[in-house]
Motif scaffolding. Sequence first.
Motif, PDB file in Angstrom:
ATOM      1  N   PHE A   3      -2.749   8.959   3.355  1.00 51.43           N
ATOM      2  CA  PHE A   3      -2.074   8.962   2.058  1.00 51.43           C
ATOM      3  C   PHE A   3      -0.687   9.590   2.167  1.00 51.43           C
ATOM      4  N   ALA A   4      -0.588  10.678   2.920  1.00 56.28           N
ATOM      5  CA  ALA A   4       0.716  11.323   3.120  1.00 56.28           C
ATOM      6  C   ALA A   4       1.654  10.397   3.891  1.00 56.28           C
TER       7      ALA A   4
ATOM      8  N   PHE B 289       0.807  -1.220   0.000  1.00 58.34           N
ATOM      9  CA  PHE B 289       0.000   0.000   0.000  1.00 58.34           C
ATOM     10  C   PHE B 289       0.844   1.275   0.000  1.00 58.34           C
ATOM     11  N   SER B 290       1.977   1.216  -0.656  1.00 59.35           N
ATOM     12  CA  SER B 290       2.815   2.406  -0.773  1.00 59.35           C
ATOM     13  C   SER B 290       2.252   3.353  -1.830  1.00 59.35           C
ATOM     14  N   LEU B 291       2.270   4.642  -1.500  1.00 57.03           N
ATOM     15  CA  LEU B 291       1.897   5.677  -2.465  1.00 57.03           C
ATOM     16  C   LEU B 291       3.089   6.575  -2.756  1.00 57.03           C
ATOM     17  N   GLN B 292       4.276   6.045  -2.546  1.00 58.71           N
ATOM     18  CA  GLN B 292       5.499   6.808  -2.743  1.00 58.71           C
ATOM     19  C   GLN B 292       5.573   7.366  -4.159  1.00 58.71           C
ATOM     20  N   GLY B 293       5.805   8.664  -4.263  1.00 57.05           N
ATOM     21  CA  GLY B 293       5.937   9.303  -5.565  1.00 57.05           C
ATOM     22  C   GLY B 293       4.625   9.665  -6.225  1.00 57.05           C
TER      23      GLY B 293
ATOM     24  N   GLU C 137      -0.383  19.476  10.184  1.00 58.61           N
ATOM     25  CA  GLU C 137      -0.293  18.189  10.878  1.00 58.61           C
ATOM     26  C   GLU C 137       0.448  17.153  10.030  1.00 58.61           C
ATOM     27  N   ILE C 138       0.174  17.147   8.738  1.00 61.28           N
ATOM     28  CA  ILE C 138       0.864  16.218   7.842  1.00 61.28           C
ATOM     29  C   ILE C 138       2.352  16.513   7.808  1.00 61.28           C
TER      30      ILE C 138
ATOM     31  N   GLY D  18       3.351   8.031   1.703  1.00 60.91           N
ATOM     32  CA  GLY D  18       4.323   8.549   0.744  1.00 60.91           C
ATOM     33  C   GLY D  18       3.799   9.485  -0.316  1.00 60.91           C
ATOM     34  N   ALA D  19       2.485   9.692  -0.384  1.00 63.59           N
ATOM     35  CA  ALA D  19       1.934  10.573  -1.419  1.00 63.59           C
ATOM     36  C   ALA D  19       2.171  12.038  -1.086  1.00 63.59           C
ATOM     37  N   HIS D  20       2.298  12.851  -2.129  1.00 61.54           N
ATOM     38  CA  HIS D  20       2.241  14.306  -1.957  1.00 61.54           C
ATOM     39  C   HIS D  20       0.774  14.677  -2.095  1.00 61.54           C
ATOM     40  N   VAL D  21       0.189  15.192  -1.015  1.00 61.46           N
ATOM     41  CA  VAL D  21      -1.261  15.380  -0.948  1.00 61.46           C
ATOM     42  C   VAL D  21      -1.635  16.836  -1.217  1.00 61.46           C
ATOM     43  N   HIS D  22      -2.591  17.011  -2.110  1.00 65.13           N
ATOM     44  CA  HIS D  22      -3.164  18.324  -2.407  1.00 65.13           C
ATOM     45  C   HIS D  22      -4.567  18.360  -1.799  1.00 65.13           C
TER      46      HIS D  22
END
Length: 254
Positions: free
Chosen positions: A26-27, A2-6, A49-50, A30-34
Motif C-alpha cells: 500500500f505504501a 491500483f494507485s493509492l496516492q493521497g 522498511e517502508i 502511494g498510501a500513507h500507512v498507519h
Amino acid sequence: MFSLQGKSAVVTGGGSGIGQAIAQLFAQQGAHVHIIELNQEAASHTVAEIQRAGGTAEAHLLDISQQTDVVRVFQTIGQVDILVNNAGIAHVGNVAQTAEIDFDRVYQVNVKGAYNCLFAAVPLMQQHGGGAILNMASIAAHVGITDRFAYSMSKGAIHAMTLSVARDYLAAGIRCNSISPARVHTPFVDGFIAKNYAGREAELFDKLSKSQPIGRMGTPAEVAALALYLCSAEAGFVTGCDYPLDGGFITLNN
C-alpha cells in the motif's frame, strides 16, 4: 492502475506476515500507512522498511480489544480512507478442548478487535465521503477445519460483519469486502508448528503445504496483491464479497 496516492490506510497487525506485506505494498502504491500493532519492535521495523523504500508510514501501539483506546487512536489519525482488519490470533482445539479463557481471548482480538476498528473507522469514512474496508476472514469461515473451533467461530463472525457493514453503508460510499486465505506461509505459521509439533517441523510443514490442492501454502505477497485490488478505485463496483485465496482448498479438496 491500483494507485493509492493521497490515501490514508490503516492496517492492523501490520508489523509482520500478511499485514506487513499489505502495509508495504500500500505504501509502495502511494498510501500513507498507519500500522496498528501490539508489538512495537515489529511495527517500528516495518515502518523503517517502508521509509527506506521511499514510502510514508507511522506506527501506533494499540490493543485493539480496548474500544476507548481504539477510538482515541483513530481520532488522532483523522482521515481513514482504507481500513484493513488483519490482526488476529489462533487457537488449536475442538469445543471440548477450548477453555473459556481461550475462547474469550480469541473473541476479544479477532471479533471484538475488528468490531472496535469498524466502530472507530466508519464514522471517519462517512465524514470524508466514503472508503474501503477489507476484513481478513479465512477458509475456516466456509468449511470445517479440524481442531479450530474458536478460530472458526471468529472468522465466521468476520464474514458476517463484512456483509452487514457492506449492506448498511452502501449509500455512504463505503465498500466492505473480505479475503478468506487458506494456509499462508508466515512467521506465525513457523512459530505455530514449532510450538505444537516440536521435532516434527519438516513433516508438518509438508503436510500443511499439501493440504492445499495446488500443493503449497500461499504467500503474504499474494494476499497483499488481492488486498490492493479490493481497496483500490479499480474495485469500485465490488462490495459485500468474500474472496477465497486458497489454492483450491474449498472447491477442489474433496
